[in-house]
Write a protein that holds these residues in place. Structure first.
Motif, short mmCIF file in Angstrom:
data_model
loop_
_atom_site.label_atom_id
_atom_site.label_comp_id
_atom_site.label_asym_id
_atom_site.label_seq_id
_atom_site.Cartn_x
_atom_site.Cartn_y
_atom_site.Cartn_z
N LYS A 1 44.32 59.46 40.91
CA LYS A 1 42.92 59.28 40.48
C LYS A 1 41.98 60.18 41.28
N LYS A 2 42.14 60.20 42.59
CA LYS A 2 41.29 61.03 43.45
C LYS A 2 41.76 62.48 43.51
N GLU A 3 43.01 62.71 43.09
CA GLU A 3 43.64 64.02 43.18
C GLU A 3 43.65 64.53 44.61
N LYS A 4 44.01 63.62 45.54
CA LYS A 4 44.06 63.95 46.96
C LYS A 4 45.29 63.31 47.59
N VAL A 5 45.77 63.94 48.65
CA VAL A 5 46.86 63.37 49.45
C VAL A 5 46.23 62.35 50.39
N ILE A 6 46.77 61.12 50.37
CA ILE A 6 46.20 60.06 51.20
C ILE A 6 47.07 59.71 52.41
N ILE A 7 48.35 60.04 52.36
CA ILE A 7 49.24 59.76 53.49
C ILE A 7 50.21 60.92 53.68
N VAL A 8 50.37 61.33 54.94
CA VAL A 8 51.42 62.26 55.32
C VAL A 8 52.10 61.65 56.54
N SER A 9 53.41 61.43 56.44
CA SER A 9 54.15 60.92 57.59
C SER A 9 55.49 61.63 57.66
N CYS A 10 55.96 61.86 58.89
CA CYS A 10 57.24 62.54 59.10
C CYS A 10 58.00 61.84 60.22
N LYS A 11 59.34 61.86 60.10
CA LYS A 11 60.21 61.30 61.13
C LYS A 11 61.34 62.29 61.36
N GLY A 12 61.74 62.41 62.62
CA GLY A 12 62.90 63.24 62.93
C GLY A 12 62.54 64.52 63.64
N PHE A 13 63.34 65.56 63.36
CA PHE A 13 63.28 66.85 64.03
C PHE A 13 61.89 67.49 63.91
N LYS A 14 61.25 67.70 65.06
CA LYS A 14 59.93 68.36 65.13
C LYS A 14 58.90 67.72 64.19
N SER A 15 58.98 66.39 64.04
CA SER A 15 58.15 65.69 63.05
C SER A 15 56.65 65.81 63.33
N ASP A 16 56.24 65.77 64.59
CA ASP A 16 54.81 65.88 64.90
C ASP A 16 54.25 67.24 64.49
N ILE A 17 55.02 68.29 64.76
CA ILE A 17 54.59 69.64 64.43
C ILE A 17 54.55 69.83 62.91
N VAL A 18 55.60 69.35 62.22
CA VAL A 18 55.66 69.49 60.77
C VAL A 18 54.51 68.73 60.10
N LYS A 19 54.25 67.51 60.55
CA LYS A 19 53.15 66.71 59.99
C LYS A 19 51.82 67.43 60.17
N ALA A 20 51.58 67.94 61.37
CA ALA A 20 50.32 68.66 61.65
C ALA A 20 50.19 69.91 60.77
N MET A 21 51.29 70.62 60.58
CA MET A 21 51.27 71.83 59.73
C MET A 21 50.95 71.47 58.29
N ILE A 22 51.57 70.40 57.77
CA ILE A 22 51.33 69.98 56.39
C ILE A 22 49.88 69.54 56.22
N GLU A 23 49.39 68.70 57.14
CA GLU A 23 48.01 68.21 57.03
C GLU A 23 47.00 69.36 57.10
N GLU A 24 47.20 70.30 58.01
CA GLU A 24 46.27 71.42 58.15
C GLU A 24 46.28 72.29 56.89
N SER A 25 47.45 72.53 56.34
CA SER A 25 47.55 73.33 55.12
C SER A 25 46.88 72.63 53.94
N MET A 26 47.05 71.31 53.85
CA MET A 26 46.44 70.56 52.76
C MET A 26 44.93 70.47 52.92
N LYS A 27 44.43 70.46 54.16
CA LYS A 27 42.98 70.49 54.39
C LYS A 27 42.41 71.81 53.88
N ARG A 28 43.09 72.91 54.22
CA ARG A 28 42.63 74.23 53.78
C ARG A 28 42.64 74.34 52.25
N SER A 29 43.61 73.68 51.62
CA SER A 29 43.72 73.72 50.15
C SER A 29 42.80 72.73 49.47
N GLY A 30 42.14 71.86 50.26
CA GLY A 30 41.25 70.85 49.69
C GLY A 30 41.99 69.67 49.08
#
Length: 93
Positions: free
Chosen positions: A59-88
């Motif tokens: 409905k909002k056409e937005k990502v509301i949750i990003v979560s990661c577990k495992g290998f380098k999960s904190d870095i991967v989550k931050a990369m995904i969130e930052e990329s999605m922020k730039r893409s709106g």
């Protein structure tokens, strides 16, 4: 329909898998989707112990949750969130 994985951090390979590069390490991901009022995307790595979940509100056409577990999960989550922020695509309250 908007593809929440259409951001600069992911590269789609010819075999349908996704790839994300973290600190020079290529992580290959297989995607599974569940559709409904929200689209639940599960990304499972085929070469490392990593799993990410992305919840997309149709409905909002937005990502509301990003979560990661495992290998380098904190870095991967931050990369995904930052990329999605730039893409709106990332919902910011």
């Amino acid at each position: 329909m908007i593809d929440p994985l259409n951001c600069d951090v992911f590269k789609r390979l010819t075999d349908g898998r996704l790839m994300i590069e973290v600190q020079g390490i290529r992580i290959f991901l297989k995607e599974e989707q569940t559709f409904g009022m929200v689209r639940d995307l599960t990304l499972k790595s085929t070469n490392y112990n990593l799993m990410c979940r992305i919840v997309f509100d149709e409905k909002k056409e937005k990502v509301i949750i990003v979560s990661c577990k495992g290998f380098k999960s904190d870095i991967v989550k931050a990369m995904i969130e930052e990329s999605m922020k730039r893409s709106g695509l990332l919902y910011v309250s």
